[in-house]
Design an enzyme around this catalytic site. Sequence first.
Site, PDB file in Angstrom:
ATOM      1  N   CYS A 280     140.080  -2.568 104.474  1.00 21.68           N
ATOM      2  CA  CYS A 280     140.546  -3.759 103.751  1.00 21.68           C
ATOM      3  C   CYS A 280     139.805  -4.942 104.367  1.00 21.68           C
ATOM      4  CB  CYS A 280     142.067  -3.891 103.802  1.00 21.68           C
ATOM      5  SG  CYS A 280     142.790  -3.959 105.458  1.00 21.68           S
TER       6      CYS A 280
HETATM    7  C1  RB5 Z   1     143.394  -9.114 100.989  1.00 26.73           C
HETATM    8  O1  RB5 Z   1     143.097 -10.449 100.851  1.00 26.73           O
HETATM    9  C2  RB5 Z   1     143.765  -8.801 102.432  1.00 26.73           C
HETATM   10  O2  RB5 Z   1     145.009  -9.317 102.726  1.00 26.73           O
HETATM   11  C3  RB5 Z   1     143.704  -7.310 102.669  1.00 26.73           C
HETATM   12  O3  RB5 Z   1     142.430  -6.854 102.379  1.00 26.73           O
HETATM   13  C4  RB5 Z   1     144.006  -6.802 104.055  1.00 26.73           C
HETATM   14  O4  RB5 Z   1     143.088  -7.314 104.992  1.00 26.73           O
HETATM   15  C5  RB5 Z   1     145.378  -6.888 104.534  1.00 26.73           C
HETATM   16  O5  RB5 Z   1     145.668  -6.575 105.693  1.00 26.73           O
END
Ligand code: RB5
Length: 149
Positions: free
Chosen positions: A68
């Site tokens: 993420c």
């Molecule tokens: C998305 O903006 C972000 O919050 C997600 O990718 C992640 O890093 C959450 O922990």
Amino acid sequence: MIGMSIAIGSDHAGFDLKEAVRNYLEELGMTVKDFGTFSTDSVDYPDYAFAVAQAVSKGQVPRGILICATGLGMTIVANRISGIRAANCLTPYLAKMSRRDNDANILTMGGRILSPDQAKEIVKIWLETPFEGGRHLRRINKIRELTGG
Ligand code: RB5
């Protein structure tokens, strides 16, 4: 690593790095099960963390990679699934230690933190480093004994 299966998943913020990592895994001769996402359209990271963690937990694949923006959300979700030891590794040293001491079965990374080359180095070390066992196995067994999962 040739032939070894691995699951991979990301949200929109990890999509570009996931694509680079998936290509790298395929270059290494691995069989990659890609759980998505498949574009940069906004999605929710828990859906992808859950899918990959379930595949590892059920033994469909031995290991998984989740990406993420930071790796944090993926780590939080994956570690709630039984038998999962997810480690957010933003350096090669963390990747090595997460395997050697913690027998991490899911690697998480930050798509807005790491370059493709940095991520590939981390992935390579994470895949190649064996679990040391011994006292570390005793400690891992305690995770299950103490938490039930
Ligand atoms: C998305 O903006 C972000 O919050 C997600 O990718 C992640 O890093 C959450 O922990």
